[in-house]
Structures are given as structure tokens and as C-alpha cells.
Design a protein around this motif. Structure first.
Motif, PDB file in Angstrom:
ATOM      1  N   SER A 248     -42.778 -14.318  -1.558  1.00  0.00           N
ATOM      2  CA  SER A 248     -42.841 -14.364  -0.099  1.00  0.00           C
ATOM      3  C   SER A 248     -44.293 -14.362   0.345  1.00  0.00           C
ATOM      4  CB  SER A 248     -42.151 -13.137   0.518  1.00  0.00           C
ATOM      5  OG  SER A 248     -40.820 -13.002   0.076  1.00  0.00           O
TER       6      SER A 248
ATOM      7  N   MET B  24     -45.395 -16.547   7.632  1.00  0.00           N
ATOM      8  CA  MET B  24     -44.013 -17.020   7.615  1.00  0.00           C
ATOM      9  C   MET B  24     -43.764 -17.892   8.831  1.00  0.00           C
ATOM     10  SD  MET B  24     -41.347 -14.147   6.282  1.00  0.00           S
ATOM     11  CE  MET B  24     -41.399 -13.483   4.627  1.00  0.00           C
TER      12      MET B  24
ATOM     13  N   GLN C 263     -39.470 -20.439   6.579  1.00  0.00           N
ATOM     14  CA  GLN C 263     -39.443 -19.177   5.839  1.00  0.00           C
ATOM     15  C   GLN C 263     -38.714 -18.085   6.612  1.00  0.00           C
ATOM     16  OE1 GLN C 263     -43.390 -18.308   3.723  1.00  0.00           O
ATOM     17  NE2 GLN C 263     -43.946 -19.975   5.107  1.00  0.00           N
TER      18      GLN C 263
ATOM     19  N   THR D  90     -34.957 -18.702   6.402  1.00  0.00           N
ATOM     20  CA  THR D  90     -34.444 -18.323   5.075  1.00  0.00           C
ATOM     21  C   THR D  90     -34.360 -16.812   4.939  1.00  0.00           C
ATOM     22  OG1 THR D  90     -35.358 -20.319   4.053  1.00  0.00           O
ATOM     23  CG2 THR D  90     -34.870 -18.475   2.590  1.00  0.00           C
ATOM     24  N   ALA D  91     -35.413 -16.118   5.361  1.00  0.00           N
ATOM     25  CA  ALA D  91     -35.416 -14.653   5.280  1.00  0.00           C
ATOM     26  C   ALA D  91     -34.313 -14.052   6.140  1.00  0.00           C
ATOM     27  CB  ALA D  91     -36.782 -14.108   5.701  1.00  0.00           C
TER      28      ALA D  91
ATOM     29  N   TRP E  58     -30.984 -14.558   4.201  1.00  0.00           N
ATOM     30  CA  TRP E  58     -30.859 -13.699   3.026  1.00  0.00           C
ATOM     31  C   TRP E  58     -30.737 -12.224   3.412  1.00  0.00           C
ATOM     32  CZ3 TRP E  58     -34.840 -15.641  -1.176  1.00  0.00           C
ATOM     33  CH2 TRP E  58     -34.447 -16.910  -1.610  1.00  0.00           C
ATOM     34  N   GLN E  59     -31.457 -11.832   4.457  1.00  0.00           N
ATOM     35  CA  GLN E  59     -31.465 -10.420   4.848  1.00  0.00           C
ATOM     36  C   GLN E  59     -30.436 -10.101   5.934  1.00  0.00           C
ATOM     37  OE1 GLN E  59     -35.583  -9.141   5.573  1.00  0.00           O
ATOM     38  NE2 GLN E  59     -36.296 -10.587   3.987  1.00  0.00           N
TER      39      GLN E  59
ATOM     40  N   VAL F 223     -37.129  -9.143   9.930  1.00  0.00           N
ATOM     41  CA  VAL F 223     -37.188  -9.438   8.502  1.00  0.00           C
ATOM     42  C   VAL F 223     -38.436  -8.825   7.878  1.00  0.00           C
ATOM     43  CG1 VAL F 223     -35.958 -11.616   8.842  1.00  0.00           C
ATOM     44  CG2 VAL F 223     -38.458 -11.618   8.724  1.00  0.00           C
TER      45      VAL F 223
ATOM     46  N   ALA G 178     -41.035  -9.056   4.140  1.00  0.00           N
ATOM     47  CA  ALA G 178     -41.432  -9.915   3.021  1.00  0.00           C
ATOM     48  C   ALA G 178     -41.021  -9.221   1.726  1.00  0.00           C
ATOM     49  CB  ALA G 178     -42.930 -10.170   3.067  1.00  0.00           C
ATOM     50  N   TRP G 179     -39.869  -9.593   1.195  1.00  0.00           N
ATOM     51  CA  TRP G 179     -39.317  -8.925   0.018  1.00  0.00           C
ATOM     52  C   TRP G 179     -40.119  -9.174  -1.252  1.00  0.00           C
ATOM     53  CZ3 TRP G 179     -33.270  -9.933   0.248  1.00  0.00           C
ATOM     54  CH2 TRP G 179     -32.721  -9.110   1.239  1.00  0.00           C
TER      55      TRP G 179
END
Length: 246
Positions: A95, A101, A105, A108-109, A112-113, A121, A123-124
Motif C-alpha cells: 500500500s 492513495m 487505490q 480498492t481499499a 477490501w476493508q 480506510v 494503509a494495510w
């Protein structure tokens, strides 16, 4: 469970490979002199193929139900590849910091989250975060390549294709997580870059079984990738000899 996911696509591929192996010659040569390997063993020549370990990171592996089994299968593929001097490349999903981001991005985050607010969100997978590191059981060695990526395909905006071509390689074996998210697009884009992909189905973890089954069915239907398993890969590699040192 992963064995059942291969289904018709995997069986079809196995039958096709068996038919090819019954031929007198394992290499097909075009009228212009281009040689086409026709068996998995021929593709698994370390002078032709590299093993690509896809996203076997701490923060990704722990999300998969059958993670231990996948780690074991990938480990077996790694051991076989290294025993004959086959090159190994690791892919890591990373990330960017939140300030970097952008629209894609963030979307997508959020997916996923499971967030509806982009400001919620995190940054994993920052580059140096513990979650971004390869699991210790499969740790890269000094001679291995490690490529970071923001995208799902291992070929998109990474040096992987350049590195493969620079070493004269024309094929990749794919293992890792997740089949339905990153490995399928990697296998399909491999063809677009002029490489043959061998997907080790039982060494590919997944988050959604139905989606993973569709991925294998798609790869089998298109027919460009080789869908196989770890045991077949290990057996094919074991029949090859490590390239002699110059």
C-alpha cells in the motif's frame, strides 16, 4: 478443498497434456523453426521457467482458511525449484501512504476493508509493515528476486517481465494467494507478455471458493495457461538437471 476446485478445467488440461505426452517427440517445431514444448516437464526446464510466489505475506496468509496447507504446497514447489537451480521471484502487494492513495487505490481499499467512507480506510500493507512481509516458512533467499506491486497482476507496472526476458526465460509457474484475485489475471497477462503460465492449483489459496472455481474454469476454457498441481510440478522439475555453472 482446493483439489475439488480444479474440476472440469483441471481434468481437461490433464487429459490434453497426457495426449501430448503420448507423442514420439515432446517438442513441436514450426515450419519456421520455433520450438514449442508440449509437456509440463519441458516447460519446467530451469533455463526456461521461473517460479513466481504470489503475495505469500503475513497479512494475506492469515486471511485464508486453509493457509497452512497452502504454505506447505508452496514450500514443496520452492524446494523442488531450488533443487535444480530454477529462479524464484516473490511478489508482494503493498500500500502507498494515504496521501498517495488516489481514486483507484481508495476504491480498492474501501472494498477490501468494507468501508463506505474513503477517510475510514487505512494503509494495510505499507512496505515495511509486519503484514507486508513474506511468511517466515517461505522466506526469500539472497538469490531470489522480490518485486513490490500496487496492482493485482504481477506483470502490471512491475519489472517482472523485463527480468524474465533479460534472463532468457519464457515461462512461469504460479503459486500463492489469491487465485481469484491476483493469480488468474497474472496467468492471463503472462500470455499477453509472451510467457506461458503454469498454475499450481492446489498451491493457490483463495478467499471465495466459487470465484476461485470460476477462475480455474476460465483458465481451462481459454487454454493458454497450464493448470496443474504441486505433485506434477515437483515430478516434472525432478526430471530436469540444474544448469551447470559457467
Amino acid at each position: 478443498m482446493i483439489d475439488s476446485l480444479a474440476g472440469t478445467a483441471y481434468l481437461s488440461c490433464q487429459r490434453r497434456q497426457a495426449r501430448m505426452q503420448r507423442g514420439i517427440s515432446r517438442m513441436i517445431t514450426s515450419h519456421s523453426g520455433i520450438e514449442l514444448p508440449s509437456t509440463l516437464e519441458e516447460w519446467c526446464d530451469p533455463r526456461r521457467m521461473a517460479l513466481v510466489v504470489y503475495d505469500m505475506q503475513v497479512g494475506i496468509v492469515r486471511q485464508i482458511k486453509n493457509a497452512d496447507a497452502i504454505v506447505e504446497k508452496v514450500g514443496a514447489a520452492l524446494e523442488a525449484a531450488r533443487s535444480v537451480g530454477m529462479r524464484v521471484a516473490y511478489m508482494r502487494h503493498v500500500s502507498l501512504p494515504l496521501a498517495w492513495m488516489g481514486r483507484t487505490q481508495l476504491r480498492t481499499a474501501m472494498a477490501w476493508q468494507r468501508q463506505r467512507d474513503p477517510d475510514a480506510v487505512s494503509a494495510w500493507f505499507l512496505r515495511d509493515a509486519p503484514a507486508s512481509q513474506i511468511v517466515p516458512e517461505l522466506a526469500p533467499r539472497a538469490e531470489d528476486a522480490v518485486f513490490d506491486k500496487l496492482t493485482m497482476s504481477a506483470f502490471d507496472a512491475t519489472p517482472l517481465a523485463y527480468a524474465l526476458r533479460d534472463c532468457g526465460l519464457s515461462a512461469v509457474a504460479l503459486a500463492g494467494i489469491a487465485l481469484e484475485i491476483g493469480i488468474e489475471p497474472t496467468a492471463r497477462q503472462a500470455t499477453d507478455h509472451g510467457f506461458v503460465a503454469a498454475v499450481l492449483a492446489d498451491a493457490c489459496g483463495f478467499g471465495n471458493a466459487a470465484a476461485a472455481e470460476r477462475s480455474l474454469a476460465t483458465l481451462g476454457f481459454i487454454g493458454e495457461a497450464i493448470v496443474t498441481d504441486t505433485a506434477s510440478f515437483v515430478d516434472a522439475v525432478s526430471r530436469r538437471e540444474a544448469p551447470s555453472a559457467a
